[in-house]
Scaffold this active site. Structure first.
Site, mmCIF file in Angstrom:
data_model
loop_
_atom_site.group_PDB
_atom_site.id
_atom_site.type_symbol
_atom_site.label_atom_id
_atom_site.label_comp_id
_atom_site.label_asym_id
_atom_site.label_seq_id
_atom_site.Cartn_x
_atom_site.Cartn_y
_atom_site.Cartn_z
ATOM 1 N N CYS A 100 -41.901 12.588 22.566
ATOM 2 C CA CYS A 100 -42.805 12.617 23.636
ATOM 3 C C CYS A 100 -42.864 11.156 24.105
ATOM 4 C CB CYS A 100 -44.260 13.077 23.202
ATOM 5 S SG CYS A 100 -45.272 13.096 24.667
ATOM 6 N N ALA B 7 -51.844 5.709 31.864
ATOM 7 C CA ALA B 7 -51.683 7.185 31.614
ATOM 8 C C ALA B 7 -52.969 7.358 30.851
ATOM 9 C CB ALA B 7 -50.495 7.133 30.524
ATOM 10 N N CYS C 3 -49.628 18.643 19.175
ATOM 11 C CA CYS C 3 -50.433 19.071 20.415
ATOM 12 C C CYS C 3 -50.121 20.522 20.848
ATOM 13 C CB CYS C 3 -50.446 18.115 21.546
ATOM 14 S SG CYS C 3 -48.627 18.001 22.325
#
Length: 382
Positions: free
Chosen positions: A101, A6, A199
């Site tokens: 998340c 990732a 974010c």
């Protein structure tokens, strides 16, 4: 081993991918597009998942000689993280979107797709360690670098997910060494600032962002006796422990500041009081999960010694916990009793339990109270 790396576009994920390549794994890089309208550029440490981040991830993969893909997870992110964040605040709770998340996106949606495509593991740049215990089962542990340890936001990982997690930075003593390694490898992100803010709220104005998504209406600010001291612009914009922004016209009898003790969204009320009323020594958690195998005490309901952490990079406090049971609405429920009173504990936060460096698991804080103050106000036995 076939590994999906990732790639956030930062230095940690780039070095983690590089180490996976060095270990002989067959590595493919993927950047998650989490916003339908990403900003073009970052501003220092604010924000992530921008077009610039995607470009940095691509350059890192090109330097490492591994394939690169971008996967659009924006719809899932909006539903499982952003909408959850809004609904939690609307209910008077204080959520942790980074933990959500990890739970819903990186180690559920991403890992599920990776396994479907034949990958054996997902590698990330998180500072945490997966180790096999004496019983042969995998455990989640703190990283070698306490200052960068991210095991708190990974406390939601399950035993099955740990079987497919790879954290190549686990044993790195410091972030400076990671940056130095990135520079030696010629990775352009070696000096890129870390991202510290939520974010999807890159300007850091959480209250202003929420005001555009929650119907905020004026309501009363009261003390613990129910006396109205002032008004607020919307209870959902306040959090437990908050001192600033109350704008109360009536000073406290002792002249000391007041703090938010409770947010009651149902009647749009904010309760305030003195600092000592923030002291918490009883926590009840819901939706609990175990990071690996459950402790034997979980089945019997017997108390077990542990350490409590209730915010990322927050203090670590000795505690005694026990499993209260399970119900269909709230899942497994825990009671946690820290050995000393804590402040700044709010419903919605995640309580992560440890034994030494091992992460036992986590729960969402449903209530946090001071037993002495509560019992004095309410003679009903706890």
């Amino acid at each position: 081993m076939k590994v999906l790396a990732a790639m956030s576009g930062g230095v940690d994920s780039a070095v983690a991918a590089a180490r996976a390549v060095d270990a002989g794994h067959d590595v493919v890089g993927v950047h998650l597009a989490l916003s339908r309208m990403p900003g073009t550029l970052r501003t220092g440490s604010r924000g992530c998942c921008t077009i610039e981040d995607a470009s940095d991830a691509w350059r890192a993969c090109e330097k490492l000689g591994i394939p690169y893909y971008t996967w659009d997870f924006s719809e899932r992110f909006a539903e499982d993280v952003v909408e959850d964040f809004v609904s939690e605040y609307a209910a008077g709770r204080t959520p942790n979107p980074c933990l959500r998340c990890n739970e819903k996106i990186k180690f559920t949606a991403l890992l599920e797709r990776a396994l479907q495509l034949g990958f054996d593991a997902v590698a990330t740049g998180h500072y945490a360690a997966v180790r096999r215990g004496d019983d042969g089962h995998l455990q989640l542990h703190r990283a070698a670098d306490d200052a960068k340890d991210q095991s708190y936001v990974l406390g939601v990982l399950t035993a099955d997910q740990l079987e497919h997690c790879l954290f190549p930075l686990a044993d790195t003593p410091s972030k400076d060494l990671v940056r130095a390694e990135a520079a030696e490898r010629g990775l352009s992100v070696a000096k890129k600032p870390d991202s510290h803010d939520i974010c999807f709220i890159p300007d850091g104005d959480t209250r202003g962002w929420l005001a555009e998504r929650i119907d905020l209406e004026p309501g009363p600010i009261i003390d613990v006796q129910g006396r109205e001291l002032g008004t607020h612009a919307g209870s959902q914009a306040y959090t437990v422990g908050q001192r600033r922004g109350l704008a109360l016209g009536r000073p406290a009898p002792d002249g000391k500041p007041r703090f938010v003790l409770e947010v009651r969204p149902k009647d749009n009320t904010v309760v305030v009081g003195s600092r000592d009323m923030l002291a918490v020594d009883r926590i009840t958690g819901i939706r609990a999960s175990w990071a690996g195998q459950r402790l034997p005490e979980a089945a019997s309901g017997e108390p077990f010694d542990c350490q409590l952490q209730f915010r990322a990079h927050g203090e670590i406090v000795p505690a005694v916990a026990r499993v209260l049971g399970h119900d269909g609405e709230h899942g497994e429920r825990w009671e946690i009793r820290p050995t000393r009173s804590l402040t700044g504990v709010a419903p919605g936060q995640s309580a992560v339990l440890y034994q030494g460096t091992r992460v036992l698991g986590q729960c969402a804080i449903d209530s946090a109270r001071n037993a002495a103050l509560t019992d004095a106000a309410d003679p009903t036995p706890a």
